[in-house]
Design a protein around this motif. Structure first.
Motif: not given
Ligand SMILES: NC(=O)C1=CN([C@@H]2O[C@H](COP(=O)(O)OP(=O)(O)OC[C@H]3O[C@@H](n4cnc5c(N)ncnc54)[C@H](OP(=O)(O)O)[C@@H]3O)[C@@H](O)[C@H]2O)C=CC1
Ligand SMILES: O=C(O)CCC(=O)C(=O)O
Ligand SMILES: [Mg+2]
Length: 432
Positions: A209-216, A245-258
Motif C-alpha cells: 500500500r505504501l509503494i502503490k501510493a508512491a507510484i500513484e 513485493w514492490g517490483y511485483a506490484l509495479a508490474e502487476r498494477e501499473f504495467a502500462d505506466k512504469v
C-alpha cells in the motif's frame, strides 16, 4: 483526572470523505496539537500564517475553525494522560489535523506518542517532500537539484514497538522460546543473557500500500522515477521482501505506466544489455515512470553526490526516518522540513514537521516555524485549497529572498538579518 471534553468551535463543519474524495466545507473544523518544547512558539507563529493565507486567497469566503486537542506534556499536566482518547477520536472524526512535535524519552518511559497516533489512525504513508528554496544556505554545491519526495512506511518495521528489555521476564520467556523452537537462530545471539531483543515486522500488505501510493503520486505528478530504498542484502525477508513485493506490484498494477529495473534484468539475461537498455529508453520516451531500487547505505551517499538521480523514494519506516533528516540538511535543514501522515483510503491525515521538540530552544521565540508552516501548506493542498497553499510558498520565497530569516539560516547566510520565530511569521503575512 478525566479526559478533556472537547467543544467543537461554533460555526465550523466537518470535512468528510466519499468514494475516496474529500469534501471540504468553506468553514472546516481542524483539530490541532500545539506540541511540546518549541512546538508552542512555532504553533503561535504558524497558525497566524495559515489563517492569513486563507484570508488572502479567499477574501473571507473560507476560514479554518481551529479546535485544540491535547497530547504530550500539556495533556499530561492538565489531564493526567499523555494521549487522551478524545484526541485520537477527534483526529478520526474530523479527518484532517495538524500537530506540533511531541517529546519521546530515550531508553525508557512512555513510547512515542507521535508513532502511536500514526498507528492508531493507520496513517500508513509518511509523506516528506524535500525541495530547495532559492537562497537557502546549503552544505552541498547544487541544492537546486534536490527535489525528492519521501514515502516512508509509517506503521510497521521496528517502530511497531515489539521489544523485550534485557533482564525483563518477557525477554527471558522470548529467549527460551527461541532456544526451544529455533535453536539455530538462538545460537546466533552472541550474548543471550544480556541481550535486549527487538522484532521487525514487515508485511506484504503494508509494503504494497505504501509503494502503490508512491507510484500513484509519481504518475500523477509527472515524476521520473520511484526508488525503493531498502537494506535487503542483509535483512532479506523484511527489507529484501519490501523490494521484491514492490517490483511485483509495479508490474502487476501499473504495467502500462512504469518500467522496472527487474524487467531490465530479465531482458538483459534473455537478450543482452543493449536490448535491456533499448527497452528502458523506449519506456522513458513513452513517459513511463522508472521503478528502481537502491540499498540504503549507498543511497545516503548518492542523494548527496547525484541528487538528480533521485525523485520519489519509497522506503521502510527506519530508513525513511534517517533519510528525512539527512535530506533536509541538503536544502537548509530541519527548520523547513514539512510532512504529512496520511491514509489515502480513509482520508485521515495528520500533518507535522519532520523535526522534534528541540528542547534547548523552548519558549525562546527563536526557532524556524517554516516546517510547521509548510506542513500546513501541504495540508491546504491536501484539502484542495491550492490558492492558499500557493500564497504560502510565494511568501516563503520572498522572506528568504530578502534574507530576513531565523537563526538557523542566518548563521549560514552572508548579510542576513536574524528574526525571531514570531517575526518570521509576521514577515510571511506581510509578504502575502
Ligand atoms: N514528530 C515528532 O514529534 C518528533 C519528535 N521528536 C522528539 O523530539 C525530541 C528532541 O529530539 P532531537 O533529536 O533533539 O531532534 P530535534 O529535531 O528536536 O532537534 C535537533 C536539532 O535540530 C534543529 N532544529 C529542530 N527544530 C528546529 C527548528 N524549528 N528550527 C531550526 N532548527 C531546528 C536544532 O539544531 P541546532 O542545535 O543546530 O540549532 C536542534 O537542536 C525527542 O524527544 C524526540 O523523540 C523528534 C523527531 C520528530
Ligand atoms: O516520535 C518521535 O519522538 C520521533 C519520531 C521521528 O523522529 C520521526 O517520525 O521522524
Ligand atoms: Mg525523525
Amino acid at each position: 483526572m478525566a479526559d478533556p471534553v472537547l467543544t467543537p468551535p461554533a460555526g465550523g463543519a466537518k470535512i468528510s470523505i466519499q468514494d475516496g474524495k474529500l469534501t471540504v466545507p468553506n468553514n472546516p473544523i481542524i483539530p490541532f496539537i500545539e506540541g511540546d518544547g518549541t512546538g508552542r512558539d512555532i504553533w503561535r507563529s504558524s497558525v497566524r500564517v495559515l489563517d492569513a493565507a486563507v484570508a488572502k486567497a479567499y477574501g473571507g469566503q473560507r476560514k479554518i475553525h481551529w479546535m485544540e486537542i491535547y497530547a504530550g506534556e500539556k495533556a499530561n499536566n492538565q489531564f493526567g494522560t499523555w494521549l487522551p482518547e478524545s484526541t485520537v477520536q477527534a483526529c478520526r472524526d474530523y479527518l484532517v489535523s495538524i500537530k506540533g512535535p511531541l517529546t519521546t524519552p530515550v531508553g525508557g518511559g512512555i513510547r512515542s506518542l507521535n508513532v502511536a497516533l500514526r498507528q492508531m489512525l493507520d496513517l500508513y504513508v509518511c509523506l516528506r517532500p524535500v525541495r530547495w528554496f532559492k537562497g537557502v544556505p546549503s552544505p552541498v554545491k547544487r541544492p537546486d537539484q534536490v527535489d525528492m519526495v519521501i514515502f516512508r512506511e509509517n506503521c510497521e518495521d521496528i517502530y511497531a514497538g515489539i521489544e523485550f528489555e534485557q533482564g525483563a521476564d518477557n525477554n527471558a520467556k522470548f529467549l527460551a522460546l527461541l532456544k526451544e523452537h529455533f535453536p539455530k537462530e538462538f545460537g546466533k545471539i552472541r550474548f543471550p543473557e544480556t541481550s535486549g531483543i527487538g522484532i521487525k515486522p514487515v508485511s506484504r500488505e503494508g509494503s504494497e500500500r505504501l509503494i502503490k501510493a508512491a507510484i500513484e503520486y509519481a504518475i500523477a505528478n509527472g515524476r521520473k522515477s520511484v526508488t525503493l530504498v531498502h537494506k535487503g542484502n542483509i535483512m532479506k525477508f523484511t527489507e529484501g521482501a519490501f523490494r521484491n513485493w514492490g517490483y511485483a506490484l509495479a508490474e502487476r498494477e501499473f504495467a502500462d505506466k512504469v518500467y522496472t529495473w527487474d524487467q531490465w534484468e530479465r531482458t538483459k539475461a534473455a537478450s543482452g544489455e543493449k536490448a535491456a537498455n533499448d527497452e528502458q529508453a523506449a519506456a522513458v520516451a513513452a513517459g513511463k515512470v522508472i521503478v528502481k531500487d537502491a540499498i540504503a547505505d549507498i543511497t545516503l551517499q548518492q542523494v548527496l553526490t547525484r541528487p538528480n538521480e533521485f525523485d520519489v523514494i519509497a522506503t521502510l519506516n527506519l530508513n525513511g526516518d534517517y533519510l528525512s533528516d539527512a535530506l533536509a540538511a541538503q536544502v537548509g535543514g530541519i527548520g523547513i522540513a514539512p510532512g504529512g501522515n496520511i491514509n489515502y483510503v480513509t482520508g485521515h491525515a495528520v500533518f507535522e514537521a519532520t523535526h522534534g521538540t528541540a528542547p534547548k530552544y523552548a519558549d525562546l521565540d527563536k526557532v524556524n516555524p517554516g516546517s510547521v508552516i509548510l506542513s500546513g501548506e501541504m495540508m491546504l493542498r491536501y484539502m484542495g485549497w491550492t490558492e492558499a497553499a500557493d500564497a504560502i510558498i510565494a511568501a516563503m520565497d520572498k522572506a528568504i529572498g530578502d534574507k530576513t530569516v531565523t537563526y538557523d539560516f542566518a548563521r549560514l547566510m552572508d548579510g542576513a538579518t536574524e528574526v525571531k520565530c514570531s517575526e518570521f511569521g509576521d514577515l510571511l503575512i506581510k509578504a502575502m
